[in-house]
Design a protein around this motif. Structure first.
Motif, short mmCIF file in Angstrom:
data_model
loop_
_atom_site.label_atom_id
_atom_site.label_comp_id
_atom_site.label_asym_id
_atom_site.label_seq_id
_atom_site.Cartn_x
_atom_site.Cartn_y
_atom_site.Cartn_z
N VAL A 146 0.65 -1.48 -0.04
CA VAL A 146 -0.17 0.07 0.03
C VAL A 146 0.99 1.27 0.00
N HIS A 147 2.14 1.20 -0.25
CA HIS A 147 3.05 2.51 0.23
C HIS A 147 2.59 3.42 -0.74
N ASP A 148 2.46 3.25 -2.10
CA ASP A 148 2.15 4.18 -3.04
C ASP A 148 0.58 4.36 -3.27
N TYR A 149 -0.38 4.11 -2.52
CA TYR A 149 -1.56 3.94 -2.73
C TYR A 149 -2.08 5.33 -3.21
N TRP A 168 4.14 14.60 -0.76
CA TRP A 168 2.60 14.40 -0.34
C TRP A 168 2.42 12.75 -0.36
N HIS A 169 2.42 12.29 -1.17
CA HIS A 169 1.64 10.79 -1.43
C HIS A 169 2.31 10.01 -0.27
N GLY A 170 3.33 10.16 0.55
CA GLY A 170 4.08 9.60 1.52
C GLY A 170 3.38 10.07 2.98
N TYR A 188 6.52 7.54 6.07
CA TYR A 188 8.24 7.69 6.00
C TYR A 188 8.78 7.28 4.74
N HIS A 189 8.01 6.54 3.83
CA HIS A 189 8.71 5.94 2.88
C HIS A 189 9.43 6.88 2.06
N THR A 190 8.99 8.04 1.66
CA THR A 190 9.93 9.06 0.66
C THR A 190 10.93 9.81 1.42
N VAL A 191 10.55 10.19 2.61
CA VAL A 191 11.58 11.31 3.29
C VAL A 191 12.10 10.66 4.45
N ALA A 201 12.91 -1.47 0.52
CA ALA A 201 12.22 -2.27 -0.56
C ALA A 201 11.61 -1.44 -1.63
N ASP A 202 11.12 -0.08 -1.31
CA ASP A 202 10.86 0.87 -2.72
C ASP A 202 11.87 1.09 -3.41
N TYR A 203 12.91 1.28 -2.70
CA TYR A 203 14.27 1.49 -3.51
C TYR A 203 15.09 0.59 -4.33
FE LIG Z 1 6.37 6.53 -3.22
#
Ligand SMILES: [Fe+2]
Ligand SMILES: [Fe+2]
Length: 203
Positions: free
Chosen positions: A63-66, A96-98, A122-125, A140-142
């Motif tokens: 769901v991280h990029d929902y 914003w999306h995170g 926190y997944h982006t910043v 994992a996103d990276y």
């Molecule tokens: Fe993202």
């Protein structure tokens, strides 16, 4: 463990995996939906290696990029409704999306587990303090297998060896990229950098 073998209905989310996957598919382009499935699987693998709850990691990854494809107006409204830092209005979807998007995850996907929500948040910043679960979704996103930027193989190697070194590596690369390309730096990114990079063992 493969992501399609999971069944977590009722544990951390009132949906079966199939139901949650369908919601992600409906909210995102196929390209980004496929990314989310790969982040889910990568998060599960990292959870297994690091002794973290595999279901929580899977859900956080999925769901991280929902909120990634929501119109800006939705985020601006949420920043106002929830009286978030008005400074956020100077940024855009990438932040914003995170930082704001976790609220949509909570409200629309009925996920109330604070660990999962913070992993999305926190997944982006990043954040000065990140639990292993938060570190896992961030990494994992990276490094999911679809990523193909210079340095990704090094990032994968470092992360498999030591999760925290992976966090430091990504944080350093991200800040370096932003500065090199004259991009604005969200203040939290610098806070994350100060907390993770100078004290790390990475080069
Ligand atoms: Fe993202
Ligand atoms: Fe992502």
């Amino acid at each position: 463990m493969e992501n399609d073998q999971l069944s977590y209905h009722g544990h951390f989310v009132p949906y079966t995996r199939d139901e949650l996957v369908a919601k992600l598919r409906a909210a995102l382009t196929d390209h980004r939906y496929q990314h989310c499935l790969r982040v889910e699987q990568t998060a599960m693998d990292l959870a297994e290696q690091n002794g973290v709850d595999i279901e929580k990691a899977a859900i956080g990854g999925l769901v991280h990029d929902y909120a990634k494809q929501r119109p800006d107006a939705d985020f601006i409204q949420a920043i106002k409704d929830y009286q978030l830092d008005p400074e956020l209005l100077n940024y855009g979807n990438a932040i914003w999306h995170g930082v704001v998007g976790w609220l949509f995850v909570k409200n629309e996907l009925q996920i109330n587990d604070i660990d999962i929500l913070n992993a999305v948040r926190y997944h982006t910043v990043g954040h000065q303090y990140m639990t292993p679960l938060e570190q896992i979704v961030y990494m994992a996103d990276y490094i999911e297998p679809g990523r193909a930027f210079p340095g990704v193989d090094e990032a994968r190697k470092i992360t498999r060896n030591n999760l925290q070194d992976g966090v430091a590596y990504q944080t350093k690369q991200t800040l370096s990229y932003l500065v090199t390309h004259n991009k604005p730096v969200f203040p939290q990114t610098i806070v994350t950098y100060n907390s993770w990079v100078p004290s790390s063992g990475i080069d």
